[in-house]
Design a protein around this motif. Structure first.
Motif, PDB file in Angstrom:
ATOM      1  N   ALA A 110       0.880  -1.265   0.085  1.00  0.00           N
ATOM      2  CA  ALA A 110       0.448   0.277  -0.020  1.00  0.00           C
ATOM      3  C   ALA A 110       1.023   1.600  -0.754  1.00  0.00           C
ATOM      4  N   ILE A 111       2.477   0.854  -0.188  1.00  0.00           N
ATOM      5  CA  ILE A 111       2.891   2.481  -0.604  1.00  0.00           C
ATOM      6  C   ILE A 111       2.843   2.821  -2.300  1.00  0.00           C
ATOM      7  N   ARG A 112       2.015   2.021  -3.440  1.00  0.00           N
ATOM      8  CA  ARG A 112       2.503   2.873  -4.470  1.00  0.00           C
ATOM      9  C   ARG A 112       1.717   4.638  -4.439  1.00  0.00           C
ATOM     10  N   PRO A 113       2.572   5.909  -5.039  1.00  0.00           N
ATOM     11  CA  PRO A 113       1.938   7.023  -4.970  1.00  0.00           C
ATOM     12  C   PRO A 113       0.833   6.886  -5.877  1.00  0.00           C
ATOM     13  N   THR A 114       0.127   6.942  -5.343  1.00  0.00           N
ATOM     14  CA  THR A 114      -1.528   7.973  -6.497  1.00  0.00           C
ATOM     15  C   THR A 114      -1.953   9.456  -7.478  1.00  0.00           C
ATOM     16  N   THR A 115      -0.497  10.246  -6.680  1.00  0.00           N
ATOM     17  CA  THR A 115       0.364  11.534  -7.591  1.00  0.00           C
ATOM     18  C   THR A 115       1.490  11.794  -7.737  1.00  0.00           C
ATOM     19  N   PHE A 116       1.564  11.571  -8.260  1.00  0.00           N
ATOM     20  CA  PHE A 116       3.565  12.520  -8.925  1.00  0.00           C
ATOM     21  C   PHE A 116       3.407  14.182  -8.828  1.00  0.00           C
ATOM     22  N   GLU A 117       4.643  13.739  -8.724  1.00  0.00           N
ATOM     23  CA  GLU A 117       5.348  15.865  -8.447  1.00  0.00           C
ATOM     24  C   GLU A 117       5.732  16.111  -9.852  1.00  0.00           C
ATOM     25  N   ARG A 118       5.929  15.035 -10.462  1.00  0.00           N
ATOM     26  CA  ARG A 118       6.587  15.596 -11.587  1.00  0.00           C
ATOM     27  C   ARG A 118       5.709  14.672 -13.226  1.00  0.00           C
ATOM     28  N   GLU A 119       5.761  15.317 -14.828  1.00  0.00           N
ATOM     29  CA  GLU A 119       4.743  14.980 -14.977  1.00  0.00           C
ATOM     30  C   GLU A 119       6.154  14.808 -16.352  1.00  0.00           C
ATOM     31  N   ASN A 120       6.870  13.381 -16.456  1.00  0.00           N
ATOM     32  CA  ASN A 120       7.205  12.889 -17.737  1.00  0.00           C
ATOM     33  C   ASN A 120       7.184  11.441 -18.497  1.00  0.00           C
ATOM     34  N   ILE A 121       8.399  11.813 -19.096  1.00  0.00           N
ATOM     35  CA  ILE A 121       7.471  10.219 -19.934  1.00  0.00           C
ATOM     36  C   ILE A 121       8.245   8.962 -18.997  1.00  0.00           C
ATOM     37  N   PHE A 122       9.173   8.932 -17.950  1.00  0.00           N
ATOM     38  CA  PHE A 122       9.638   7.974 -17.099  1.00  0.00           C
ATOM     39  C   PHE A 122       8.188   7.892 -16.035  1.00  0.00           C
TER      40      PHE A 122
END
Length: 222
Positions: A110-122
């Motif tokens: 239950a540790i996967r992020p649901t939102t991300f600080e950056r948006e890129n191809i990775f």
């Protein structure tokens, strides 16, 4: 030499190809677990998991694992039958233990992020990974265990000792792959540590007995 004779010769030379039939056991069993372990599972978590940052760039070494394992297994398949059997014995033993654990001790993260600080191809690649791979059946990490198995096989190979750059390149990639499992939040520290413990334990039965025989054989008269 006719085509039929060539086929017979190849089958005799590479008769150890039967080992790959293990996939007929592993893949359906794993697929079954992925489809049925969706709730009421034990959440694997360590306080260290919260301190490890999410770094999307580790998706590259994480995905390189597939090419790395393919290359190592088939290198031994074509060049070192004894080494191939030992490597596959270690891999299959660990993968079977993993399936048994996942069957009788359903587990997940239950540790996967649901939102991300950056948006890129990775980040997009990580999203695709999350979509394809459920956060269940993680203990111990097969990504880590098989990586360690490949490193063990390489370290015991006389052929690899002659190619220092390839050997050390494999070790460096292996370290990055193992780190990737944690930085991508694909595995808990507990999953990784349990993979190390399992690899060390199975290693004692697969490689150590043979290593103990070698000094005795070297003292035998020719």
């Amino acid at each position: 030499m006719g085509r039929q004779e060539k086929v017979k010769k190849l089958l005799h030379k590479y008769k150890h190809i039967w080992v790959f039939s293990y996939g007929l056991i592993y893949l359906p069993w794993f697929y079954y677990l992925e489809q049925h372990v969706t709730s009421n599972y034990h959440v694997i978590h360590s306080s260290l998991d919260n301190k490890i940052p999410f770094i999307e760039y580790f998706i590259i070494p994480y995905l390189l694992w597939f090419a790395f394992m393919f290359a190592v297994v088939f290198y031994f398949f074509f060049t070192d039958t004894v080494g191939f059997y030992r490597l596959c014995t270690l891999l299959i033993t660990g993968m079977t233990i993993f399936l048994i654990i996942s069957t009788f001790f359903p587990n997940g993260l239950a540790i996967r992020p649901t939102t991300f600080e950056r948006e890129n191809i990775f980040v997009d690649m990580v999203r695709a990974l999350y979509k394809a791979d459920t956060p269940t059946n993680v203990l111990p990490s097969i990504h880590v265990y098989n990586t360690l198995g490949a490193c063990i096989a390489i370290s015991h190979s006389e052929a690899f000792k002659k190619h220092t750059l390839v050997t050390w390149g494999s070790y460096i990639l292996s370290v990055l792959i193992i780190l990737a499992t944690m930085f991508l939040k694909q595995h808990s520290v507990i999953d990784v540590m349990s993979a190390f413990v399992m690899a060390y334990t199975v290693y004692q039965f697969v490689y150590v007995p043979e290593a103990k025989k070698q000094p005795k054989l070297s003292r035998m008269p020719i």
